[in-house]
Design a protein around this motif. Structure first.
Motif, PDB file in Angstrom:
ATOM      1  N   LEU A  85     -10.948  36.555  23.046  1.00 43.54           N
ATOM      2  CA  LEU A  85     -11.860  35.729  23.823  1.00 43.54           C
ATOM      3  C   LEU A  85     -12.895  36.591  24.512  1.00 43.54           C
ATOM      4  O   LEU A  85     -12.562  37.500  25.265  1.00 43.54           O
ATOM      5  CB  LEU A  85     -11.080  34.926  24.873  1.00 43.54           C
ATOM      6  CG  LEU A  85     -10.246  33.764  24.327  1.00 43.54           C
ATOM      7  CD1 LEU A  85      -9.311  33.250  25.399  1.00 43.54           C
ATOM      8  CD2 LEU A  85     -11.142  32.651  23.837  1.00 43.54           C
ATOM      9  N   TYR A  88     -17.728  32.666  25.882  1.00 45.36           N
ATOM     10  CA  TYR A  88     -17.542  31.336  25.309  1.00 45.36           C
ATOM     11  C   TYR A  88     -17.159  31.387  23.832  1.00 45.36           C
ATOM     12  O   TYR A  88     -17.095  30.345  23.183  1.00 45.36           O
ATOM     13  CB  TYR A  88     -18.824  30.514  25.454  1.00 45.36           C
ATOM     14  CG  TYR A  88     -19.288  30.361  26.877  1.00 45.36           C
ATOM     15  CD1 TYR A  88     -18.376  30.099  27.898  1.00 45.36           C
ATOM     16  CD2 TYR A  88     -20.629  30.481  27.208  1.00 45.36           C
ATOM     17  CE1 TYR A  88     -18.790  29.956  29.208  1.00 45.36           C
ATOM     18  CE2 TYR A  88     -21.055  30.344  28.520  1.00 45.36           C
ATOM     19  CZ  TYR A  88     -20.134  30.082  29.514  1.00 45.36           C
ATOM     20  OH  TYR A  88     -20.547  29.938  30.813  1.00 45.36           O
ATOM     21  N   ILE A 184     -16.107  27.900  21.934  1.00 47.53           N
ATOM     22  CA  ILE A 184     -14.971  27.210  22.550  1.00 47.53           C
ATOM     23  C   ILE A 184     -15.489  26.121  23.481  1.00 47.53           C
ATOM     24  O   ILE A 184     -16.232  26.413  24.416  1.00 47.53           O
ATOM     25  CB  ILE A 184     -14.102  28.194  23.350  1.00 47.53           C
ATOM     26  CG1 ILE A 184     -13.695  29.377  22.481  1.00 47.53           C
ATOM     27  CG2 ILE A 184     -12.874  27.492  23.907  1.00 47.53           C
ATOM     28  CD1 ILE A 184     -12.977  30.460  23.239  1.00 47.53           C
ATOM     29  N   GLU A 186     -15.810  23.674  26.549  1.00 44.31           N
ATOM     30  CA  GLU A 186     -15.501  24.006  27.939  1.00 44.31           C
ATOM     31  C   GLU A 186     -14.161  23.434  28.378  1.00 44.31           C
ATOM     32  O   GLU A 186     -13.419  24.071  29.133  1.00 44.31           O
ATOM     33  CB  GLU A 186     -16.615  23.474  28.852  1.00 44.31           C
ATOM     34  CG  GLU A 186     -16.471  23.897  30.303  1.00 44.31           C
ATOM     35  CD  GLU A 186     -17.660  23.500  31.141  1.00 44.31           C
ATOM     36  OE1 GLU A 186     -17.641  23.752  32.355  1.00 44.31           O
ATOM     37  OE2 GLU A 186     -18.617  22.933  30.567  1.00 44.31           O
ATOM     38  N   ARG A 189     -11.415  25.804  27.072  1.00 44.84           N
ATOM     39  CA  ARG A 189     -11.569  27.241  27.271  1.00 44.84           C
ATOM     40  C   ARG A 189     -10.448  27.847  28.108  1.00 44.84           C
ATOM     41  O   ARG A 189      -9.834  28.841  27.732  1.00 44.84           O
ATOM     42  CB  ARG A 189     -12.934  27.509  27.911  1.00 44.84           C
ATOM     43  CG  ARG A 189     -13.418  28.940  27.805  1.00 44.84           C
ATOM     44  CD  ARG A 189     -14.854  29.008  28.273  1.00 44.84           C
ATOM     45  NE  ARG A 189     -15.689  28.140  27.451  1.00 44.84           N
ATOM     46  CZ  ARG A 189     -16.787  27.516  27.883  1.00 44.84           C
ATOM     47  NH1 ARG A 189     -17.149  27.650  29.150  1.00 44.84           N
ATOM     48  NH2 ARG A 189     -17.495  26.758  27.074  1.00 44.84           N
ATOM     49  N   ASN A 193      -7.421  30.326  26.854  1.00 46.98           N
ATOM     50  CA  ASN A 193      -7.324  31.638  27.487  1.00 46.98           C
ATOM     51  C   ASN A 193      -5.923  31.870  28.038  1.00 46.98           C
ATOM     52  O   ASN A 193      -5.352  32.957  27.884  1.00 46.98           O
ATOM     53  CB  ASN A 193      -8.363  31.746  28.605  1.00 46.98           C
ATOM     54  CG  ASN A 193      -8.388  33.119  29.233  1.00 46.98           C
ATOM     55  OD1 ASN A 193      -8.830  34.096  28.629  1.00 46.98           O
ATOM     56  ND2 ASN A 193      -7.908  33.217  30.466  1.00 46.98           N
TER      57      ASN A 193
END
Length: 236
Positions: A85, A88, A184, A186, A189, A193
């Protein structure tokens, strides 16, 4: 005997007579009138349609692939959590992208021969079709990745129902299939993560492979559908 009377004036053509009467002021007025004349409708509509067509071309291709494509499961390589990651974007590295994986397959040497220059250096952007074969999954867990079985320079005309040809291109010592980077959403996300960073890591400090579901159309182009991080599935 020559006559001393003056020669009569030669008649002028209408065009020449008009040009001699035209002044610079008349020219400026005509130019201004031409500039203020509205453009024909087609001269406004055609460029607009071309721009709209270019904007819609990419999502239209993705929609076509999603509707006509065959579902294929791909497996990534174990990666460092910090590299997956970035902002974004989600960055994935597939085992079928590695030359060390493909060079053992039938057809690889022929592909290299057809797409190389001197010193067997493969030309950047050279197309490749990787033939993948489905592996039977058991249970309702994460599906098994399809197995690469051979390489081809040309798209196969026909394949069994359990096989598909995935199109890639050679770039900087690896094969790029257009499935390596994802935006990704929002709303996903933070959860992605958390799953990536909290997944049980291997002894090498790397994440277990992420499994990705894609659709591959008859031309070999692919679009991502979803992925599994641990036992959680995320749709793109």
């Amino acid at each position: 005997m020559k006559s001393n009377s003056p020669e009569p004036n030669k008649s002028l053509s209408p065009e020449k007579e008009f040009s001699e009467k035209l002044t610079f002021r008349d020219y400026l007025i005509a130019t201004e009138q031409k500039a203020n004349k509205p453009l024909p409708l087609y001269r406004l509509v055609v460029p607009l349609l071309l721009q709209v067509g270019l904007i819609l071309a990419v999502p239209a291709q993705a929609l076509y692939t999603d509707l006509t494509g065959k579902t294929v499961i791909l497996q990534t390589l174990p990666v460092n959590p910090n590299d997956v990651l970035r902002g974004y974007a989600l960055n994935l590295d597939y085992n079928i992208s590695r030359i060390t994986t493909l060079r053992r397959l039938p057809g690889w040497q022929e592909w290299v021969r057809r797409n190389s220059v001197r010193n067997r250096q493969v030309v950047a952007g050279s197309s490749l079709y990787l033939i993948l074969q489905e592996q039977q999954s058991f249970g309702r867990g994460i599906p098994r990745a399809w197995r690469p079985i051979r390489v081809s320079s040309d798209r196969p005309n026909s394949l069994p129902n359990n096989q598909v040809a995935l199109k890639g291109a050679y770039e900087d010592g690896t094969i790029n299939y257009g499935l390596e980077n994802y935006y990704i959403p929002e709303d996903q996300r933070q959860q992605i993560n958390n799953d990536v960073m909290g997944a049980q890591q291997t002894r090498e400090g790397k994440l277990p492979p992420i499994v990705v579901k894609v659709k591959v159309d008859p031309q070999g182009k692919a679009v991502p559908v979803s992925m599994w991080v641990r036992d959680r599935n995320y749709r793109f």
